[in-house]
Design an enzyme around this catalytic site. Structure first.
Site, mmCIF file in Angstrom:
data_model
loop_
_atom_site.group_PDB
_atom_site.id
_atom_site.type_symbol
_atom_site.label_atom_id
_atom_site.label_comp_id
_atom_site.label_asym_id
_atom_site.label_seq_id
_atom_site.Cartn_x
_atom_site.Cartn_y
_atom_site.Cartn_z
ATOM 1 N N LEU A 18 0.357 -0.935 -0.083
ATOM 2 C CA LEU A 18 -0.310 -0.268 -0.514
ATOM 3 C C LEU A 18 1.093 1.512 -0.222
ATOM 4 O O LEU A 18 0.131 2.069 -0.754
ATOM 5 C CB LEU A 18 -0.664 0.203 1.367
ATOM 6 C CG LEU A 18 -2.010 -1.039 1.579
ATOM 7 C CD1 LEU A 18 -3.296 -1.010 2.180
ATOM 8 C CD2 LEU A 18 -3.275 -0.896 0.022
ATOM 9 N N ASP A 37 12.162 3.216 5.192
ATOM 10 C CA ASP A 37 11.393 1.828 5.346
ATOM 11 C C ASP A 37 12.512 1.181 5.632
ATOM 12 O O ASP A 37 13.530 1.177 6.035
ATOM 13 C CB ASP A 37 11.062 0.523 4.542
ATOM 14 C CG ASP A 37 9.640 -0.105 3.732
ATOM 15 O OD1 ASP A 37 8.543 0.354 3.392
ATOM 16 O OD2 ASP A 37 10.042 -1.256 5.049
ATOM 17 N N ASP A 62 12.816 3.437 11.065
ATOM 18 C CA ASP A 62 12.286 2.488 11.985
ATOM 19 C C ASP A 62 11.485 3.730 12.598
ATOM 20 O O ASP A 62 12.164 4.402 13.114
ATOM 21 C CB ASP A 62 13.486 1.283 13.156
ATOM 22 C CG ASP A 62 12.558 0.444 13.880
ATOM 23 O OD1 ASP A 62 10.905 1.337 14.230
ATOM 24 O OD2 ASP A 62 13.340 0.308 14.732
ATOM 25 N N VAL A 63 10.060 2.952 12.293
ATOM 26 C CA VAL A 63 9.059 4.145 12.713
ATOM 27 C C VAL A 63 9.152 3.462 13.906
ATOM 28 O O VAL A 63 8.508 4.834 15.135
ATOM 29 C CB VAL A 63 7.514 3.531 12.397
ATOM 30 C CG1 VAL A 63 7.998 4.018 10.736
ATOM 31 C CG2 VAL A 63 7.084 2.708 12.613
ATOM 32 N N SER A 141 -6.743 -0.243 10.212
ATOM 33 C CA SER A 141 -7.583 -1.313 9.340
ATOM 34 C C SER A 141 -9.134 -1.588 9.671
ATOM 35 O O SER A 141 -9.496 -1.239 11.022
ATOM 36 C CB SER A 141 -6.769 -2.144 9.189
ATOM 37 O OG SER A 141 -7.490 -3.829 8.706
ATOM 38 N N TYR A 154 -2.895 -6.897 16.328
ATOM 39 C CA TYR A 154 -3.242 -6.280 15.312
ATOM 40 C C TYR A 154 -4.099 -5.665 15.456
ATOM 41 O O TYR A 154 -4.992 -4.046 15.013
ATOM 42 C CB TYR A 154 -3.328 -6.709 14.090
ATOM 43 C CG TYR A 154 -3.186 -6.542 13.162
ATOM 44 C CD1 TYR A 154 -2.022 -5.412 11.908
ATOM 45 C CD2 TYR A 154 -4.524 -5.849 11.809
ATOM 46 C CE1 TYR A 154 -2.111 -4.987 10.830
ATOM 47 C CE2 TYR A 154 -4.320 -5.845 10.964
ATOM 48 C CZ TYR A 154 -2.884 -4.556 9.833
ATOM 49 O OH TYR A 154 -4.151 -4.757 9.233
ATOM 50 N N LYS A 158 -4.947 -0.995 15.386
ATOM 51 C CA LYS A 158 -5.678 -0.273 14.619
ATOM 52 C C LYS A 158 -6.898 0.284 15.100
ATOM 53 O O LYS A 158 -6.693 1.914 14.238
ATOM 54 C CB LYS A 158 -5.925 -1.554 13.705
ATOM 55 C CG LYS A 158 -4.830 -2.031 12.383
ATOM 56 C CD LYS A 158 -4.020 -1.251 11.877
ATOM 57 C CE LYS A 158 -3.570 -1.280 10.847
ATOM 58 N NZ LYS A 158 -2.494 -0.197 10.052
ATOM 59 N N SER A 189 -2.601 -8.297 -2.065
ATOM 60 C CA SER A 189 -1.043 -8.137 -1.734
ATOM 61 C C SER A 189 -0.805 -9.608 -1.859
ATOM 62 O O SER A 189 -0.700 -10.797 -1.785
ATOM 63 C CB SER A 189 -1.038 -7.183 -0.281
ATOM 64 O OG SER A 189 -1.042 -7.949 0.332
#
Length: 246
Positions: A18, A37, A62-63, A141, A154, A158, A189
């Site tokens: 995405l 990334d 690295d976020v 999401s 997850y 989200k 994906s």
């Protein structure tokens, strides 16, 4: 004139999926992009695909590290002279049932999605508030709306992004900075296509439109939220699901 002519966008998780689809759409609408990334080699390849140095820059990021995200945002101004759009897209999955999920699997997903988005919000807002303008797009999401089996980590992250988006939008609205979120559903994906066929078929059967979405269809919604087409929208969450889980 293109919708993002002359603007600069930062996209986390921009090397593939995405994130790359969003970056491609932004470039097609006149933007320059900074891709962040973990895999620098893949990110550099993505930047080349988008037009190279004049159009796209790759930065290893690295976020979960505030310093990394600060450097990623700074790269936009340093390379292109301005910073207009932030897309907090980076994400991972560590799916397991509650009984089998490890603490580390939970922590990793919360760190990348929730803390990573907060790091991006914070870094972007610090610059945008001075400019009195900017658009931030957070990737949630549909799992954050309905909850999915095997995704307590997850789904929680989200859902948290939705709350974070709404809170930040209220803090930043008077400064001319808009913050919105997208909740994709079943999107085609490499990760989703690796599902066993029976599972894929069962998920498609839940979609009233009868098919999975394409990354480009999410990218078009990101473009809408990043551009002046949505100039009077902030704190909103747009579902891109083909009608699944209404």
């Amino acid at each position: 004139m293109s919708l993002l002519s002359g603007q600069t966008a930062v996209v986390t998780g921009g090397a593939q999926g995405l994130g790359l689809a969003i970056a491609e759409r932004f470039v097609a609408e006149g933007a320059r992009v900074v891709l962040g990334d973990l895999n620098l080699e893949a990110t550099q390849a993505a930047a080349e695909r988008l037009g190279g140095d004049d159009t796209a820059v790759a930065v290893r990021c690295d976020v979960t590290s505030g310093a990394d995200v600060d450097a990623l945002v700074a790269a936009a101004t340093e390379r292109f002279g301005r910073f207009d759009i932030m897309v907090n897209n980076a994400g991972i999955t560590r799916d397991a049932t509650l009984r089998k999920m490890t603490e580390d699997q939970f922590d990793q997903v919360i760190a990348v999605h929730l803390k990573g988005t907060w790091n991006g919000l914070r870094a972007a807002a610090a610059v945008m508030r001075e400019n009195k303008r900017g658009a931030i797009v957070n990737m949630s999401s549909i799992s954050g709306k309905v909850g999915m089996v095997g995704q307590t980590n997850y789904s929680a992250a989200k859902a948290g992004i939705v709350g974070m988006t709404k809170a930040a939008s209220k803090e930043l609205a008077h400064l001319g900075v808009r913050v919105n979120a997208i909740q994709p559903g079943l999107i085609r994906s490499a990760m989703t296509e690796a599902m066993p066929q029976r599972i894929w078929d069962s998920k498609v059967a839940e979609v009233p439109m009868g098919r999975a979405g394409e990354p480009e269809e999410v990218a078009k919604v990101a473009l809408f939220l990043a551009s002046d087409l949505s100039s009077y929208m902030t704190g909103t969450v747009l579902e891109v699901t083909g009608g699944r889980h209404l």
